[in-house]
Design a protein around this motif. Structure first.
Motif, mmCIF file in Angstrom:
data_model
loop_
_atom_site.group_PDB
_atom_site.id
_atom_site.type_symbol
_atom_site.label_atom_id
_atom_site.label_comp_id
_atom_site.label_asym_id
_atom_site.label_seq_id
_atom_site.Cartn_x
_atom_site.Cartn_y
_atom_site.Cartn_z
ATOM 1 N N GLU A 1 48.231 46.031 38.036
ATOM 2 C CA GLU A 1 47.478 45.864 37.331
ATOM 3 C C GLU A 1 46.365 44.735 37.623
ATOM 4 O O GLU A 1 46.808 43.746 37.895
ATOM 5 C CB GLU A 1 48.029 45.328 36.049
ATOM 6 C CG GLU A 1 48.691 46.322 35.126
ATOM 7 C CD GLU A 1 47.670 47.328 34.716
ATOM 8 O OE1 GLU A 1 46.465 47.278 33.960
ATOM 9 O OE2 GLU A 1 48.046 48.662 34.886
ATOM 10 N N PRO A 2 44.903 44.927 37.657
ATOM 11 C CA PRO A 2 44.070 43.859 38.032
ATOM 12 C C PRO A 2 43.977 42.853 36.884
ATOM 13 O O PRO A 2 44.189 43.137 35.732
ATOM 14 C CB PRO A 2 42.542 44.534 37.969
ATOM 15 C CG PRO A 2 42.733 45.720 36.975
ATOM 16 C CD PRO A 2 44.285 46.333 37.211
ATOM 17 N N ALA A 3 43.768 41.704 37.392
ATOM 18 C CA ALA A 3 43.621 40.410 36.518
ATOM 19 C C ALA A 3 42.239 40.668 35.731
ATOM 20 O O ALA A 3 42.055 40.310 34.301
ATOM 21 C CB ALA A 3 43.469 39.090 37.034
ATOM 22 N N ALA A 4 41.156 41.102 36.385
ATOM 23 C CA ALA A 4 39.771 41.577 35.624
ATOM 24 C C ALA A 4 39.352 42.900 36.422
ATOM 25 O O ALA A 4 39.818 43.100 37.386
ATOM 26 C CB ALA A 4 39.050 40.626 35.571
ATOM 27 N N GLY A 5 38.461 43.454 35.791
ATOM 28 C CA GLY A 5 37.794 44.586 36.181
ATOM 29 C C GLY A 5 38.498 45.864 36.130
ATOM 30 O O GLY A 5 39.672 45.774 35.455
ATOM 31 N N ARG A 6 38.054 47.025 36.570
ATOM 32 C CA ARG A 6 38.879 48.208 36.471
ATOM 33 C C ARG A 6 38.720 49.249 37.626
ATOM 34 O O ARG A 6 37.754 48.832 38.443
ATOM 35 C CB ARG A 6 38.461 48.781 35.082
ATOM 36 C CG ARG A 6 37.245 49.325 34.966
ATOM 37 C CD ARG A 6 36.852 49.549 33.826
ATOM 38 N NE ARG A 6 35.332 49.257 33.583
ATOM 39 C CZ ARG A 6 34.268 50.431 33.817
ATOM 40 N NH1 ARG A 6 34.718 51.656 33.987
ATOM 41 N NH2 ARG A 6 33.107 50.412 33.687
ATOM 42 N N VAL A 7 39.684 50.096 37.662
ATOM 43 C CA VAL A 7 39.770 50.928 38.553
ATOM 44 C C VAL A 7 39.609 52.498 38.099
ATOM 45 O O VAL A 7 40.320 52.591 36.963
ATOM 46 C CB VAL A 7 40.862 51.025 39.651
ATOM 47 C CG1 VAL A 7 40.960 52.267 40.638
ATOM 48 C CG2 VAL A 7 41.368 49.699 40.152
ATOM 49 N N THR A 8 38.671 53.174 38.567
ATOM 50 C CA THR A 8 38.318 54.592 37.841
ATOM 51 C C THR A 8 38.771 55.848 39.003
ATOM 52 O O THR A 8 38.358 55.677 40.072
ATOM 53 C CB THR A 8 37.155 54.915 37.154
ATOM 54 O OG1 THR A 8 36.130 54.600 38.088
ATOM 55 C CG2 THR A 8 37.092 53.679 36.048
ATOM 56 N N TYR A 9 39.166 56.911 38.481
ATOM 57 C CA TYR A 9 39.267 57.986 39.035
ATOM 58 C C TYR A 9 38.760 59.271 38.569
ATOM 59 O O TYR A 9 38.740 59.795 37.523
ATOM 60 C CB TYR A 9 40.892 58.399 39.163
ATOM 61 C CG TYR A 9 41.937 57.242 39.580
ATOM 62 C CD1 TYR A 9 42.111 56.965 41.010
ATOM 63 C CD2 TYR A 9 42.202 56.606 38.631
ATOM 64 C CE1 TYR A 9 43.019 55.801 41.132
ATOM 65 C CE2 TYR A 9 43.036 55.143 38.993
ATOM 66 C CZ TYR A 9 43.405 54.918 40.247
ATOM 67 O OH TYR A 9 44.219 53.729 40.619
ATOM 68 N N ASP A 10 37.571 59.600 39.421
ATOM 69 C CA ASP A 10 36.565 60.581 39.006
ATOM 70 C C ASP A 10 36.039 60.201 37.462
ATOM 71 O O ASP A 10 35.979 60.863 36.319
ATOM 72 C CB ASP A 10 37.087 61.994 38.932
ATOM 73 C CG ASP A 10 37.296 62.517 40.249
ATOM 74 O OD1 ASP A 10 36.529 62.048 41.078
ATOM 75 O OD2 ASP A 10 38.011 63.257 40.373
ATOM 76 N N GLY A 11 36.120 58.756 37.124
ATOM 77 C CA GLY A 11 35.322 57.951 36.136
ATOM 78 C C GLY A 11 36.598 57.894 34.923
ATOM 79 O O GLY A 11 36.212 57.482 33.974
ATOM 80 N N ARG A 12 37.696 58.170 35.207
ATOM 81 C CA ARG A 12 38.893 58.121 34.218
ATOM 82 C C ARG A 12 39.935 57.191 34.615
ATOM 83 O O ARG A 12 40.037 56.652 35.760
ATOM 84 C CB ARG A 12 39.636 59.363 33.957
ATOM 85 C CG ARG A 12 38.776 60.513 33.285
ATOM 86 C CD ARG A 12 39.359 61.763 33.020
ATOM 87 N NE ARG A 12 40.139 62.226 34.372
ATOM 88 C CZ ARG A 12 40.914 63.360 34.585
ATOM 89 N NH1 ARG A 12 41.819 63.497 33.189
ATOM 90 N NH2 ARG A 12 41.542 63.537 35.470
ATOM 91 N N SER A 13 40.343 56.514 33.608
ATOM 92 C CA SER A 13 41.421 55.321 33.926
ATOM 93 C C SER A 13 42.741 56.161 34.376
ATOM 94 O O SER A 13 42.941 57.303 34.398
ATOM 95 C CB SER A 13 41.595 54.478 32.725
ATOM 96 O OG SER A 13 42.337 55.197 31.917
ATOM 97 N N ALA A 14 43.514 55.324 35.046
ATOM 98 C CA ALA A 14 44.966 55.723 35.436
ATOM 99 C C ALA A 14 45.659 56.260 34.153
ATOM 100 O O ALA A 14 46.395 57.441 34.281
ATOM 101 C CB ALA A 14 45.730 54.659 36.372
#
Lengths: 266, 339
Positions: free
Chosen positions: A53-66
């Motif tokens: 889990e990031p402390a801040a920010g986000r990761v998206t997969y084709d625009g969607r969250s995990a």
């Protein structure tokens, strides 16, 4: 699958290990993730794989969250090869590679013909078909690494994230492994590999991401990332350059005293 | 190629399961036929099936069959849970009681003994044991919910083990008379003698639930061979697995201990015995280890009754006496094969 990060930060034990990293992993490209020890390469790879889990920010997969993609769909979409991955039981190589098919099998479903075919492809691609009957404990370090790579390939996921896949390999298998990863990208996969060999990174990768002290120092085509200034700032080294057959090679030549390594422009 | 790999390719998995199941059922039949009273199994069986309340039929239905079936259930629970714990922790030293459920179950039973409730109600003893195991499982899951990792949970299990062990010792220490203390000590040694159908029906549902929970983790245990990161990247929810395995161990082993006392070594040895035949795959090992545990427990319980010692040796004593040297020999053989 296109993976994007936005302002990604991570901390461990109160220390910042990644700060404000924004980048995109494109399908069909072989991306090399480089940087000195402790720069945050493995942390970034684990965040890309949805394992932390990031402390801040986000990761998206084709625009969607995990969470929106879902655990099993994400497992089919991303194959993750950990650094010097452990193997806890003396499985035979073939059974180990078959573990890569787990995301495709139902809770009670057996092994299908498609699973066997994928395992065969992975075994031969990673040059491990002759090792199939050996138990893991009897393999050399390099053979073991290739079997683990075959395990990741067997998932046949659109994205492959590999942490130091060539670290334990002899020069011949290093070249073969880099060619294999590049071919996977040519066939449309998004491939990210953590690398330490700058020549291999320069010759085989389409893009490089250079991390230093948890920050994104540079990214882009190898020729733009592997500049003297960047390498001095990231690694504190001077590079000896050359060319063979129209391709560049880079040799770490000597360490530079630390003050000269400060980037001249912020 | 090692002997292990050769075996695996020679005996297909369904044949292994079928063979071990037949062996376990055969041992069940032998167990029902063996005893101190001369006994015609054939006549007793036909009397029982025909509903004739002869002495033979009663002995079979009320004593011999429950004892044999309990041996089967308890052995299967210990073997299966042992394999699940070893796979989960990726440690061949793990045993079913590692997370504290067996000692907590024993403590629960001892408290019931001590309070005198067991004299009033025959099922009070196993119920107390199950309550103890449940308390241990709840405690561990609370620790897990507060963010404890696997290592912390194992240490928590060790703490529960030692706390329950010392409270059991305290109960012995404060026992009102030497006879009561002796009774508790004998019960703790583990035995299948004089258990009835009541106990059988009481433990069957929690055991079946515990088996289902452990078996549902088979795929995740296979994936854990590659470590926690790789297992998660293959789509497995390790927090869910942890809850399932702790609950499964509490249900299966907790109820086993609460009717038979502590039967040692079966849960540790059975997975080691079967691992080569499973090709070392933790998921595939589960059923095999369960069946092997059932066979071992039944065989030991038959041996207890065939040995001429009086009073009868306790089952837990025999399994430990045979189990410990056996485990040493097994480890030595595996070392040679690996070399």
């Amino acid at each position: 699958m296109r993976i994007e990060t936005h302002g990604l930060s991570a901390t461990a034990g109160g220390r910042t290990i990644l700060a404000d990293v924004t980048l995109a992993i494109e399908p069909g490209a072989f991306t090399g993730l480089i940087g000195p020890n402790g720069a945050g390469k493995t942390s970034l790879l684990r965040l890309l794989a949805g394992l932390a889990e990031p402390a801040a920010g986000r990761v998206t997969y084709d625009g969607r969250s995990a969470a929106q993609v879902g655990r099993r769909a994400l497992a089919r979409g991303i194959a993750y090869l950990p650094q010097s991955g452990p193997v806890h039981w003396p499985l035979r190589a073939e059974a180990l590679v078959m573990l890569g098919r787990l995301p495709h099998r139902g809770p009670l479903g057996g092994i299908a013909a498609a699973d066997r075919a994928a395992v065969e492809r992975a075994l031969s691609t990673a040059d491990t078909a002759h090792l199939r009957g050996r138990t893991v404990g009897t393999l050399s370090g390099g053979e073991r690494m290739r079997v683990l790579l075959a395990r990741a390939l067997a998932t046949e996921a659109p994205v492959l994230l590999a942490d130091e896949p060539v670290a334990a390999l002899d020069p011949g298998h290093q070249l073969a492994c880099m060619a294999l990863l590049r071919d996977a990208a040519r066939r449309g996969s998004g491939v990210v590999a953590v690398l330490h060999d700058l020549t291999l990174a320069a010759r085989f990768c389409d893009r490089l991401i250079l991390l230093a002290n948890g920050s994104l120092l540079a990214e882009g085509p190898p020729s733009r990332v592997l500049t003297d200034e960047n390498l001095c700032a990231a690694y504190g080294i001077a590079i000896h350059r050359g060319e063979a057959g129209g391709e560049p090679f880079l040799l770490p030549w000597h360490a530079l005293p630390s003050p000269t390594c400060l980037p001249e422009t912020p | 190629m090692t002997a292990a790999a050769t075996w695996e390719s020679r005996i297909p998995y369904p044949a292994l399961i079928a063979g071990l199941t037949l062996l376990a059922l055969a041992l069940c039949a032998v167990s029902a036929a063996v005893g101190y009273v001369p006994f015609d199994l054939g006549a007793a069986l036909s009397d029982w099936l025909a509903g004739r309340p002869t002495l033979g039929a009663l002995v079979l239905a009320e004593l011999r069959l429950p004892r044999a079936l309990l041996g089967l259930l308890v052995g299967f629970s210990l073997g299966l849970t042992g394999a699940a714990m070893q796979g989960w922790l990726r440690n061949p030293l793990a045993e079913p009681g590692l997370v504290g459920v067996s000692s907590a179950a024993a403590l629960g039973a001892v408290i019931v003994f001590y309070s005198g409730l067991s004299a009033a109600l025959s099922l009070a003893l196993p119920l107390g044991g199950m309550a103890g195991a449940a308390a241990a499982a709840v405690l561990l899951n609370l620790m897990a919910a507060r963010g404890a990792g696997t290592t912390a949970l194992v240490i928590g299990g060790i703490a529960i083990n030692s706390l329950a062990g010392s409270l059991t010792a305290l109960a012995l220490n404060l026992a009102p008379n030497p006879y009561a203390a002796l009774e508790i000590v004998f019960w703790l040694m583990g035995s299948l003698a004089d258990r009835g159908t009541d106990q059988l029906w009481l433990v069957l549902p929690p055991m079946l639930a515990g088996w289902a929970l452990c078996l549902s983790g088979a795929r995740a245990l296979d994936a854990l061979t590659l470590g926690e990161d790789a297992a998660r990247s293959l789509g497995f929810d390790l927090a869910g697995l942890r809850v399932r395995l702790i609950a499964g161990a509490a249900l299966a082993v907790g109820s086993a201990v609460s009717v038979t006392g502590a039967v040692g070594f079966v849960g540790l040895v059975a997975p080691h015995l079967m691992r080569p035949l499973a090709g070392a795959r933790p998921g595939r090992l589960l059923l095999l280890a369960g069946l092997a545990g059932a066979c071992l427990t039944l065989a030991a319980d038959i041996a207890v009754r065939l040995l001429p010692t009086r009073p009868e040796l306790k089952l837990g004593v025999v399994t430990a006496l045979i189990g410990a040297p056996f485990l040493i020999a097994l480890i030595a053989r595996l070392r040679r094969e690996e070399a």
